[in-house]
Design an enzyme around this catalytic site. Structure first.
Site, PDB file in Angstrom:
ATOM      1  CG  ASP A  23      -1.689   1.216   1.454  1.00 10.78           C
ATOM      2  OD1 ASP A  23      -1.791   2.015   0.509  1.00 10.78           O
ATOM      3  OD2 ASP A  23      -2.218   1.389   2.579  1.00 10.78           O
ATOM      4  CG  ASP A  31      -1.211   1.523  -3.811  1.00 13.34           C
ATOM      5  OD1 ASP A  31      -0.030   1.374  -4.159  1.00 13.34           O
ATOM      6  OD2 ASP A  31      -1.546   2.102  -2.740  1.00 13.34           O
ATOM      7  CG  ASP A 100      -7.138 -12.704 -13.085  1.00 14.34           C
ATOM      8  OD1 ASP A 100      -7.985 -13.261 -13.790  1.00 14.34           O
ATOM      9  OD2 ASP A 100      -6.760 -13.132 -11.975  1.00 14.34           O
ATOM     10  CG  ASP A 202     -12.027 -15.882 -13.148  1.00 14.17           C
ATOM     11  OD1 ASP A 202     -11.262 -16.339 -12.281  1.00 14.17           O
ATOM     12  OD2 ASP A 202     -13.255 -15.743 -12.970  1.00 14.17           O
ATOM     13  CD  GLU A 262      -9.795 -20.300 -12.214  1.00 16.03           C
ATOM     14  OE1 GLU A 262      -9.782 -20.582 -11.019  1.00 16.03           O
ATOM     15  OE2 GLU A 262     -10.609 -19.499 -12.706  1.00 16.03           O
ATOM     16  CG  HIS A 322      -6.681 -15.678  -6.062  1.00 15.47           C
ATOM     17  ND1 HIS A 322      -6.174 -16.323  -7.173  1.00 15.47           N
ATOM     18  CD2 HIS A 322      -7.973 -15.402  -6.349  1.00 15.47           C
ATOM     19  CE1 HIS A 322      -7.111 -16.409  -8.080  1.00 15.47           C
ATOM     20  NE2 HIS A 322      -8.216 -15.859  -7.623  1.00 15.47           N
ATOM     21  CG  ASP A 323      -9.495 -18.939  -6.005  1.00 17.66           C
ATOM     22  OD1 ASP A 323      -9.893 -17.879  -5.493  1.00 17.66           O
ATOM     23  OD2 ASP A 323      -9.580 -19.172  -7.227  1.00 17.66           O
TER      24      ASP A 323
HETATM   25  O1  TEU Z   1     -12.128 -19.259  -9.478  1.00 18.64           O
HETATM   26  C1  TEU Z   1     -12.943 -20.313  -9.908  1.00 18.64           C
HETATM   27  C2  TEU Z   1     -12.903 -21.422  -8.918  1.00 18.64           C
HETATM   28  O2  TEU Z   1     -12.645 -22.528  -9.271  1.00 18.64           O
HETATM   29  C3  TEU Z   1     -13.037 -21.028  -7.513  1.00 18.64           C
HETATM   30  O3  TEU Z   1     -14.150 -20.243  -7.454  1.00 18.64           O
HETATM   31  C4  TEU Z   1     -13.184 -22.097  -6.501  1.00 18.64           C
HETATM   32  O4  TEU Z   1     -14.281 -22.893  -6.761  1.00 18.64           O
HETATM   33  C5  TEU Z   1     -13.363 -21.398  -5.196  1.00 18.64           C
HETATM   34  O5  TEU Z   1     -12.280 -20.534  -5.038  1.00 18.64           O
HETATM   35  C6  TEU Z   1     -13.457 -22.334  -4.033  1.00 18.64           C
HETATM   36  O6  TEU Z   1     -12.172 -22.696  -3.616  1.00 18.64           O
HETATM   37  C7  TEU Z   1     -12.051 -18.063 -10.152  1.00 18.64           C
HETATM   38  C8  TEU Z   1     -11.223 -17.101  -9.323  1.00 18.64           C
HETATM   39  O7  TEU Z   1      -9.932 -17.629  -9.158  1.00 18.64           O
HETATM   40  C9  TEU Z   1     -11.918 -16.861  -8.006  1.00 18.64           C
HETATM   41  O8  TEU Z   1     -11.164 -16.042  -7.160  1.00 18.64           O
HETATM   42  C10 TEU Z   1     -13.253 -16.216  -8.320  1.00 18.64           C
HETATM   43  O9  TEU Z   1     -13.983 -16.084  -7.123  1.00 18.64           O
HETATM   44  C11 TEU Z   1     -14.073 -17.039  -9.304  1.00 18.64           C
HETATM   45  O10 TEU Z   1     -13.310 -17.480 -10.429  1.00 18.64           O
HETATM   46  C12 TEU Z   1     -15.200 -16.215  -9.876  1.00 18.64           C
HETATM   47  O11 TEU Z   1     -14.692 -15.238 -10.731  1.00 18.64           O
END
Ligand code: TEU
Length: 532
Positions: A23, A31, A100, A202, A262, A322-323
């Site tokens: 930040d 940012d 992305d 995505d 993805e 990030h997921d």
């Molecule tokens: O992720 C798709 C996806 O497979 C995830 O939503 C997964 O099912 C979820 O994170 C549970 O672990 C993409 C992006 O990476 C995610 O951050 C978004 O929320 C999603 O698409 C919708 O755009």
């Protein structure tokens, strides 16, 4: 190194979650200027490209994955000038920018959707997926949203349902409409003209749904209704290939560009099927994200991926994003990082593009939140069975100062309490830190072509705890030996290792020469040998 360096194939891509990197304004949110400030750090680390999680304006229901303007920068991240400056400064260091693009759905606050929901006759109506209720007033079919509940949301003003694969604030676009397709292809051109070199798409395999809106068949096994369906009709439809080839044509008009997809609920075969000269350059395989810290499942994932890609499509490997919970949380023991060195060595020595996720290089652990502090809506919804994705999105730990040097204000998510010790500054100083391990191995990778271009051959050792493989290219051979056990192991390799010498190890080793074909490995040792 060959002189035809292809950055996305031969280099390393580093994912930044912009809200959490640095930040520069004291807003508590990272940012673009913050990222620019840290380019020297990234260059020292040795990466070749940055993938930025979405930076377009977004109401942040899904933290950037709900976009309300594809051709602008969200003011919380800065301005278009800041972005152009970032591209220019990164370019000076040989770092490319990957955007992305979230093109399966928009935010419900996107002007296209606001217009579409005004009336059934609106010029944007068909840009989204609208259906009448069934005769009893229920949704038109059984399709479920990934994030829970029906995928259909009733719009009482215009008395039709619209479809959303994720949150109801993320209505799906109708890629079958040529105007939509053209508008979205323009989005690629817009960013390519700014100097963006790559795109991460995505959930691209959801762009096209069944034109007849047939019900998905159901099955008995699965935790949630979404998982108890066989997804024949809501994604992976054959017409997608035409869309992918349109995208590829647009991107191919610009030099040195790259598109990685993805694949939602991807298998190696499915992901491979979407790649090729006319389609995407690459797709992710997420088996490493779900794998246990054991040689057998990891080797199975590698073999399946290599087989599915069949030699012509370039693999990639990702352990963190990030997921999902970070490897440090999944694999690490307490604050010890030795296992993370093994995981890093694997991803950096395999045949394929390594994708790193910010903070992975310093072993950042997931933060733990009280229920009331959770921000990710799916975490709120499914607590305590599933706590959402905030854990892996905490601020980058730069130093031991206030808020880990991330921000002068209270960060949007808390900093992990281990930041006083675990931070980039400390690890730069500590000789045997995880950060220095990544750096050294990245230098080693860059200077040993066999690790980039070499083929992949498993070396069968006699220990179930050890994964050993060889990479050979243009007469040079490298052997990578990874001890997944925390305990020492003696292994007997099936070939004479007297021909090899130690080039790299996670522990101090003297003498550097090996005898016969047995090696005593320390617990969690990473050993890289070069054939002379
Ligand atoms: O992720 C798709 C996806 O497979 C995830 O939503 C997964 O099912 C979820 O994170 C549970 O672990 C993409 C992006 O990476 C995610 O951050 C978004 O929320 C999603 O698409 C919708 O755009």
């Amino acid at each position: 190194m060959k002189n035809d360096f292809v950055w996305w194939r031969d280099g390393v891509i580093y994912q930044i979650y912009p809200r959490s990197f640095k930040d520069s304004t004291g807003s508590g949110i990272g940012d673009l200027k913050g990222i620019t400030e840290k380019l020297d750090y990234l260059s020292d680390l040795g990466i070749d490209a940055i993938w930025l999680s979405p930076i377009n304006p977004s109401p942040d229901v899904d933290f950037g994955y709900d976009v309300s303007d594809y051709c602008a920068i969200d003011p919380k991240f800065g301005t278009m000038q800041d972005f152009e400056h970032l591209i220019a400064e990164a370019d000076k260091l040989g770092i490319r920018i990957v955007m992305d693009l979230v093109l399966n759905h928009t935010s419900d606050q996107h002007p296209w959707f606001k217009s579409a929901r005004r009336s059934r006759d609106d010029s944007c109506r068909d840009w989204y997926i609208w259906q009448d209720a069934d005769p009893s007033g229920k949704p038109p079919n059984n399709w479920h949203a990934v994030f829970g509940g029906s995928g259909w949301e009733w719009d009482s003003e215009t008395e039709q349902y619209y479809y959303h694969m994720f949150y109801k604030q993320q209505p799906d676009l109708n890629w079958r409409n040529p105007q939509v397709r053209n508008a979205l292809l323009e989005v690629f051109r817009f960013w390519l003209d700014k100097g963006v070199k790559g795109f991460r798409l995505d959930v691209f395999n959801m762009y096209i749904k069944d034109d007849l809106f047939r019900n998905n068949p159901t099955k008995l096994i699965g935790r949630r209704p979404f998982e108890r369906q066989i997804h024949l009709y809501d994604f992976d439809r054959p017409e997608l290939m035409g869309v992918l080839s349109d995208i590829r044509q647009v991107v191919d008009a610009y030099a040195d560009t790259y598109v990685v997809g993805e694949t939602f609920l991807g298998t190696p075969e499915k992901a491979a099927g979407y790649c090729g000269e006319e389609y995407l350059h690459a797709c992710f395989d997420f088996n490493f994200l779900e794998s246990k810290y054991k040689p057998q499942p990891l080797l199975k994932a590698i073999t399946e991926w290599e087989n599915a890609l069949g030699g012509s499509i370039w693999p990639n490997y990702v352990c963190n994003n990030h997921d999902n919970p970070r490897t440090a949380t999944r694999f690490g023991v307490g604050e010890d990082d030795e296992r993370l060195k093994v995981a890093a060595a694997l991803i950096l020595t395999l045949r394929g593009t390594p994708f790193l996720y910010y903070g992975e290089e310093i072993g950042m652990r997931d933060i733990r939140l009280k229920r009331s502090d959770i921000l990710d809506p799916i975490g709120k919804r499914y607590w305590p069975i599933y706590k959402g994705r905030d854990g892996c999105r905490a601020p980058m730990q730069w130093n031991a100062e206030k808020n880990a040097g991330f921000s002068s204000a209270t960060p949007w998510l808390p900093v992990h309490p281990d930041y006083l010790k675990r931070n980039a500054e400390n690890q730069t100083e500590e000789r045997y830190s995880l950060l220095n391990f990544y750096k050294q191995l990245l230098v080693f990778r860059k200077t040993h072509s066999a690790l980039i271009y070499g083929d992949f051959q498993v070396v069968s050792g006699n220990s179930p705890h050890v994964l050993a493989f060889k990479r050979s290219y243009a007469g040079s051979t490298i052997m990578v030996i990874l001890n997944f056990s925390d305990k020492p192991h003696e292994i007997i390799l099936p070939e004479q290792i007297a021909d090899y010498s130690i080039a790299f190890s996670s522990i101090e080793r003297t003498p550097k020469l090996l005898k016969e074909n047995s090696i005593g490995l320390s617990g969690s040792e990473v050993l890289v040998l070069v054939k002379h």
